[in-house]
Design a protein around this motif. Structure first.
Motif, PDB file in Angstrom:
ATOM      1  N   GLY B 235       0.805  -1.215   0.000  1.00 13.70           N
ATOM      2  CA  GLY B 235       0.000   0.000   0.000  1.00 13.70           C
ATOM      3  C   GLY B 235       0.839   1.266   0.000  1.00 13.70           C
ATOM      4  O   GLY B 235       0.320   2.361  -0.211  1.00 13.70           O
ATOM      5  N   HIS B 236       2.151   1.104   0.244  1.00 12.30           N
ATOM      6  CA  HIS B 236       3.018   2.277   0.293  1.00 12.30           C
ATOM      7  C   HIS B 236       4.109   2.229  -0.766  1.00 12.30           C
ATOM      8  O   HIS B 236       5.176   2.808  -0.604  1.00 12.30           O
ATOM      9  CB  HIS B 236       3.571   2.457   1.708  1.00 12.30           C
ATOM     10  CG  HIS B 236       2.467   2.606   2.716  1.00 12.30           C
ATOM     11  ND1 HIS B 236       1.777   3.784   2.887  1.00 12.30           N
ATOM     12  CD2 HIS B 236       1.871   1.698   3.529  1.00 12.30           C
ATOM     13  CE1 HIS B 236       0.827   3.602   3.790  1.00 12.30           C
ATOM     14  NE2 HIS B 236       0.856   2.351   4.198  1.00 12.30           N
ATOM     15  N   LEU B 237       3.843   1.524  -1.877  1.00 11.22           N
ATOM     16  CA  LEU B 237       4.696   1.683  -3.055  1.00 11.22           C
ATOM     17  C   LEU B 237       4.285   2.985  -3.733  1.00 11.22           C
ATOM     18  O   LEU B 237       3.099   3.310  -3.821  1.00 11.22           O
ATOM     19  CB  LEU B 237       4.516   0.517  -4.043  1.00 11.22           C
ATOM     20  CG  LEU B 237       4.751  -0.904  -3.539  1.00 11.22           C
ATOM     21  CD1 LEU B 237       4.825  -1.870  -4.721  1.00 11.22           C
ATOM     22  CD2 LEU B 237       5.993  -1.011  -2.700  1.00 11.22           C
ATOM     23  N   PRO B 238       5.254   3.748  -4.240  1.00 10.63           N
ATOM     24  CA  PRO B 238       4.924   5.066  -4.815  1.00 10.63           C
ATOM     25  C   PRO B 238       4.404   4.951  -6.241  1.00 10.63           C
ATOM     26  O   PRO B 238       5.042   5.393  -7.187  1.00 10.63           O
ATOM     27  CB  PRO B 238       6.265   5.814  -4.742  1.00 10.63           C
ATOM     28  CG  PRO B 238       7.314   4.750  -4.776  1.00 10.63           C
ATOM     29  CD  PRO B 238       6.709   3.506  -4.183  1.00 10.63           C
ATOM     30  N   LEU B 239       3.219   4.363  -6.393  1.00 10.75           N
ATOM     31  CA  LEU B 239       2.692   4.033  -7.715  1.00 10.75           C
ATOM     32  C   LEU B 239       1.430   4.785  -8.090  1.00 10.75           C
ATOM     33  O   LEU B 239       0.920   4.622  -9.200  1.00 10.75           O
ATOM     34  CB  LEU B 239       2.369   2.531  -7.774  1.00 10.75           C
ATOM     35  CG  LEU B 239       3.552   1.576  -7.929  1.00 10.75           C
ATOM     36  CD1 LEU B 239       3.114   0.161  -7.630  1.00 10.75           C
ATOM     37  CD2 LEU B 239       4.099   1.670  -9.345  1.00 10.75           C
ATOM     38  N   ALA B 240       0.908   5.600  -7.179  1.00 12.42           N
ATOM     39  CA  ALA B 240      -0.371   6.248  -7.472  1.00 12.42           C
ATOM     40  C   ALA B 240      -0.146   7.493  -8.318  1.00 12.42           C
ATOM     41  O   ALA B 240       0.879   8.151  -8.207  1.00 12.42           O
ATOM     42  CB  ALA B 240      -1.076   6.615  -6.173  1.00 12.42           C
ATOM     43  N   PRO B 241      -1.127   7.804  -9.192  1.00 13.58           N
ATOM     44  CA  PRO B 241      -1.013   9.025  -9.980  1.00 13.58           C
ATOM     45  C   PRO B 241      -1.181  10.226  -9.058  1.00 13.58           C
ATOM     46  O   PRO B 241      -1.735  10.117  -7.973  1.00 13.58           O
ATOM     47  CB  PRO B 241      -2.191   8.914 -10.952  1.00 13.58           C
ATOM     48  CG  PRO B 241      -3.204   8.060 -10.257  1.00 13.58           C
ATOM     49  CD  PRO B 241      -2.418   7.108  -9.403  1.00 13.58           C
ATOM     50  N   GLY B 242      -0.688  11.380  -9.499  1.00  9.71           N
ATOM     51  CA  GLY B 242      -0.852  12.595  -8.703  1.00  9.71           C
ATOM     52  C   GLY B 242       0.069  12.573  -7.517  1.00  9.71           C
ATOM     53  O   GLY B 242       1.037  11.818  -7.464  1.00  9.71           O
ATOM     54  N   ASP B 243      -0.238  13.372  -6.547  1.00  7.21           N
ATOM     55  CA  ASP B 243       0.726  13.596  -5.494  1.00  7.21           C
ATOM     56  C   ASP B 243       0.023  13.722  -4.150  1.00  7.21           C
ATOM     57  O   ASP B 243       0.418  14.497  -3.295  1.00  7.21           O
ATOM     58  CB  ASP B 243       1.519  14.871  -5.828  1.00  7.21           C
ATOM     59  CG  ASP B 243       2.947  14.795  -5.313  1.00  7.21           C
ATOM     60  OD1 ASP B 243       3.461  13.673  -5.164  1.00  7.21           O
ATOM     61  OD2 ASP B 243       3.525  15.863  -5.055  1.00  7.21           O
ATOM     62  N   LEU B 244      -1.052  12.943  -3.983  1.00  7.37           N
ATOM     63  CA  LEU B 244      -1.821  13.025  -2.745  1.00  7.37           C
ATOM     64  C   LEU B 244      -1.003  12.527  -1.563  1.00  7.37           C
ATOM     65  O   LEU B 244      -0.174  11.628  -1.699  1.00  7.37           O
ATOM     66  CB  LEU B 244      -3.093  12.190  -2.869  1.00  7.37           C
ATOM     67  CG  LEU B 244      -4.157  12.728  -3.820  1.00  7.37           C
ATOM     68  CD1 LEU B 244      -5.327  11.743  -3.922  1.00  7.37           C
ATOM     69  CD2 LEU B 244      -4.658  14.094  -3.330  1.00  7.37           C
ATOM     70  N   VAL B 245      -1.250  13.118  -0.392  1.00  4.78           N
ATOM     71  CA  VAL B 245      -0.549  12.705   0.822  1.00  4.78           C
ATOM     72  C   VAL B 245      -1.293  11.526   1.450  1.00  4.78           C
ATOM     73  O   VAL B 245      -2.509  11.541   1.621  1.00  4.78           O
ATOM     74  CB  VAL B 245      -0.450  13.869   1.825  1.00  4.78           C
ATOM     75  CG1 VAL B 245       0.194  13.388   3.122  1.00  4.78           C
ATOM     76  CG2 VAL B 245       0.358  15.015   1.228  1.00  4.78           C
ATOM     77  N   CYS B 246      -0.535  10.487   1.772  1.00  8.20           N
ATOM     78  CA  CYS B 246      -1.074   9.255   2.331  1.00  8.20           C
ATOM     79  C   CYS B 246      -1.276   9.393   3.840  1.00  8.20           C
ATOM     80  O   CYS B 246      -0.730  10.314   4.463  1.00  8.20           O
ATOM     81  CB  CYS B 246      -0.072   8.135   2.028  1.00  8.20           C
ATOM     82  SG  CYS B 246      -0.582   6.500   2.570  1.00  8.20           S
ATOM     83  N   THR B 247      -2.026   8.492   4.435  1.00  7.35           N
ATOM     84  CA  THR B 247      -2.175   8.483   5.903  1.00  7.35           C
ATOM     85  C   THR B 247      -0.815   8.333   6.588  1.00  7.35           C
ATOM     86  O   THR B 247      -0.650   8.723   7.734  1.00  7.35           O
ATOM     87  CB  THR B 247      -3.052   7.299   6.363  1.00  7.35           C
ATOM     88  OG1 THR B 247      -2.553   6.094   5.770  1.00  7.35           O
ATOM     89  CG2 THR B 247      -4.498   7.499   5.978  1.00  7.35           C
ATOM     90  N   CYS B 248       0.167   7.763   5.868  1.00  7.46           N
ATOM     91  CA  CYS B 248       1.502   7.563   6.453  1.00  7.46           C
ATOM     92  C   CYS B 248       2.348   8.829   6.340  1.00  7.46           C
ATOM     93  O   CYS B 248       3.482   8.859   6.823  1.00  7.46           O
ATOM     94  CB  CYS B 248       2.223   6.399   5.780  1.00  7.46           C
ATOM     95  SG  CYS B 248       2.819   6.778   4.115  1.00  7.46           S
ATOM     96  N   GLY B 249       1.822   9.863   5.655  1.00  7.05           N
ATOM     97  CA  GLY B 249       2.563  11.116   5.529  1.00  7.05           C
ATOM     98  C   GLY B 249       3.383  11.227   4.251  1.00  7.05           C
ATOM     99  O   GLY B 249       3.929  12.282   3.951  1.00  7.05           O
ATOM    100  N   ARG B 250       3.503  10.106   3.496  1.00  8.01           N
ATOM    101  CA  ARG B 250       4.283  10.130   2.257  1.00  8.01           C
ATOM    102  C   ARG B 250       3.367  10.452   1.070  1.00  8.01           C
ATOM    103  O   ARG B 250       2.150  10.418   1.194  1.00  8.01           O
ATOM    104  CB  ARG B 250       4.993   8.795   2.070  1.00  8.01           C
ATOM    105  CG  ARG B 250       6.008   8.539   3.170  1.00  8.01           C
ATOM    106  CD  ARG B 250       6.620   7.159   3.136  1.00  8.01           C
ATOM    107  NE  ARG B 250       7.383   6.961   4.364  1.00  8.01           N
ATOM    108  CZ  ARG B 250       6.865   6.570   5.519  1.00  8.01           C
ATOM    109  NH1 ARG B 250       5.582   6.281   5.611  1.00  8.01           N
ATOM    110  NH2 ARG B 250       7.617   6.467   6.599  1.00  8.01           N
ATOM    111  N   ARG B 251       3.977  10.740  -0.065  1.00  6.12           N
ATOM    112  CA  ARG B 251       3.191  11.095  -1.238  1.00  6.12           C
ATOM    113  C   ARG B 251       3.205   9.977  -2.273  1.00  6.12           C
ATOM    114  O   ARG B 251       4.207   9.295  -2.436  1.00  6.12           O
ATOM    115  CB  ARG B 251       3.755  12.362  -1.887  1.00  6.12           C
ATOM    116  CG  ARG B 251       3.386  13.614  -1.135  1.00  6.12           C
ATOM    117  CD  ARG B 251       4.035  14.855  -1.710  1.00  6.12           C
ATOM    118  NE  ARG B 251       3.849  15.981  -0.802  1.00  6.12           N
ATOM    119  CZ  ARG B 251       2.749  16.733  -0.779  1.00  6.12           C
ATOM    120  NH1 ARG B 251       1.780  16.523  -1.637  1.00  6.12           N
ATOM    121  NH2 ARG B 251       2.646  17.721   0.101  1.00  6.12           N
TER     122      ARG B 251
END
Lengths: 384, 384
Positions: B235-251
């Motif tokens: 769930g925390h691989l940096p694969l999502a489009p855009g640059d939304l901030v995750c619940t973990c604080g990363r983008r």
């Protein structure tokens, strides 16, 4: 037993007994045939004979200790690495120590040409092996891409443009010796596991940067081979910006931004200088050219994201960064570390990152290590 | 020995001897204390007694065969799953068979409140265990995020908003029984390895979709735990489009597009209906609403890319897709498979994808399986 002496030796019998839980008598019994066959010795080396007796009797049992050690020169192995432009060959001993090296340029990358050239190179190297080097036990071939090592077939190598090439069968027929074929990065990982940084690590990854981006993984006591023969394809994670088509035919692969060809293409495009070659592009970047630097920054960023993806998934203790791209590592370094730090999840980012200077000979040595491992473990084609 | 009987039983002594390479006498000797202690039996089950003698003497040794089987009711285990809104508890037997289930809503997610509520729930469940169920051996707690299972500490759980909460120590003190804490997805993977699809797979991944996206890996004979306790953070691989901030604080994390909260936020935004809840969004998508479908498509695409990244790196034989999101799997399915096919490298894409219907009880059962594994292997806190 031989594996232990090879990777952990020189090692006293009593220490093997302690680490394996066997009795010392059982160890002595198991080791006897290895000594008999000449693979292992318990005789002090010439250097050790010159040492004062005190230093050889650390265990305090009142007589010189003769730890078990492999006889490196008991066998010879040939390792060959295939690249689109060259063949690189090494002759190693049982400890994967490189005894000789040969490079041979390739006229083209067709499977037919390359197999023929591999046979020519291997024959020359076979002829060059003479005493005190031990007899040749086999030949390892390292190729990038999807390699079915069990059947010795290169199933898909985008760099070479090969599909389903039965390398092992073709070369064995030609040369009359056992031939093993392995994915090049996995071969490098096997070498690190048995003869390199991996000897003392519970888990590690070898990440290679250069004409491709690859990754070998050692987890839970073994190199990860993949249920279908594919693993460690870090260069083909869909992490690159934009939608460029990769050499593998897919879109968005790490290699579309981070391979040396991708970097060169980007520098040519942004500087408007289609005549540049890779060393020219590297020089420009070192001189501070904005466009050239941007291409390396972009590569560094994608490699850093890929590293983070990998550690988030498998959490290795250590990441070794190798490959020919390491020579110009300063150009990727900063952005790579930034992207890694930005995307590594929690304690996964605590893994050690280690740089490994690297030549093409290392790849060929990996191919040799693959043969040594199969031989020592009595795995195919060395079933005993 | 107990592990083998537990995961592969009922199994005749002769078969254990064959699979382990031990003599039948050695197996009999090793099994005797397990029978003595009541964990294992070689008595036919009541059902087997009714069978004709022929079917019980398959091996043709002239007397009824009594394969070894664990006595499931010899012990009891409590497994607890922590979510931001509820605690889910199960009581299982030695085979991780669920004997009882309890759910308890949480007033808030503070570590203090949750630990107290866990203690209350666990005490109620402990009191409810009575004959013929065996004595309680320990309690497992499954929490999402970075969990240091060795020290029983939740280091970082973005969902719960916890940092460095020593769950095991706090609960052991309160309850007086051994408590193990494990990452929830890894707990689920342990359950699949010992009691599920993993029993017969050389390697597999469990991918969970729902309020988070997680992944457990079983490679080279063991569940991957990560050198620093982190692994499987799909769930925390940096694969999502855009640059939304995750619940973990990363983008750019997968969860910024694929978690149920992310899907809901997207549907609310694109439909302009901030009052929607998740079931409303799911209903809209099922009715064919374009905006709602797009949010699920987007999630499916990112999950498919993440699956491809994972199989490209580790190449498992089998991928089990589980988690509460599986209930609405039809909404992700097509785009997920398309993205997976587009990015899976070569034979890595040949792994089987298997859907697993899933309830919150499965998570709690995973926590129980973690305790059973440590107990059977005599690992901490069950050192014998």
């Amino acid at each position: 037993m031989l594996t232990r002496i090879l990777t952990q030796g020189p090692i006293p019998r009593v220490e093997i007994a302690r680490r394996t839980g066997l009795s010392q008598a059982a160890v002595t019994k198991a080791v006897a045939p290895l000594i008999e066959a000449g693979f292992v010795t318990d005789q002090p080396s010439p250097a050790a004979v010159d040492e004062p007796v005190e230093s050889r009797s650390e265990l305090g049992i009142g007589r010189p200790v003769s730890p078990l050690t492999v006889v490196a020169e008991s066998i010879s192995v040939i390792g060959l690495k295939v690249t689109p432009t060259d063949l690189i060959g090494v002759i190693t001993d049982l400890r994967a120590g490189i005894q000789a090296t040969r490079h041979q340029p390739l006229p083209d990358t067709s499977a037919e040409t390359v197999i023929q050239q591999l046979a020519v190179l291997a024959k020359e190297m076979m002829d060059s092996i003479s005493e005190p080097a031990g007899p040749l036990i086999g030949i390892g071939v390292a190729v990038s891409g999807d390699v079915d090592s069990r059947h010795g077939v290169v199933r898909d190598s985008p760099f070479m443009g090969w599909r389903d090439v039965p390398v092992a069968a073709l070369l064995t027929e030609e040369l009359g010796v056992p031939v093993l074929v392995e994915n090049d990065v996995r071969a490098l990982t096997i070498a690190e596991h048995w003869f390199g940084v991996g000897v003392n690590a519970d888990s590690f990854a070898v990440v290679t940067i250069g004409s491709g981006v690859g990754c070998g993984l050692y987890i839970n006591g073994e190199v990860v081979s993949g249920a279908h023969g594919v693993s460690g394809e870090l260069g083909h994670l869909p992490l690159a910006p934009g939608d460029l088509v990769c050499t593998c035919g897919r879109r968005g692969c790490v290699e579309t931004a981070a391979s040396s060809d991708a970097i060169l293409a980007r520098v040519r495009e942004t500087t408007g200088r289609p005549e540049l070659d890779l060393s020219g592009a590297i020089q420009l970047a070192h001189e501070g050219d904005e466009h050239a630097r941007e291409a390396f920054d972009r590569a560094g960023e994608v490699i850093g994201s890929a590293l983070a993806a990998m550690v988030n998934l498998v959490g290795p203790e250590l990441v070794v960064i190798a490959g020919e791209g390491v020579a110009d590592y300063d150009l990727y370094d900063q952005r790579m570390r930034q992207a890694f730090a930005a995307h590594a999840f929690g304690a996964a980012g605590d893994c050690r990152l280690m740089l490994r200077s690297h030549t093409f000979d290392n790849w060929a040595r990996g191919a040799a290590a693959t043969v040594i491992r199969a031989y020592v473990r009595s795995q195919p084609p060395f079933n005993r």
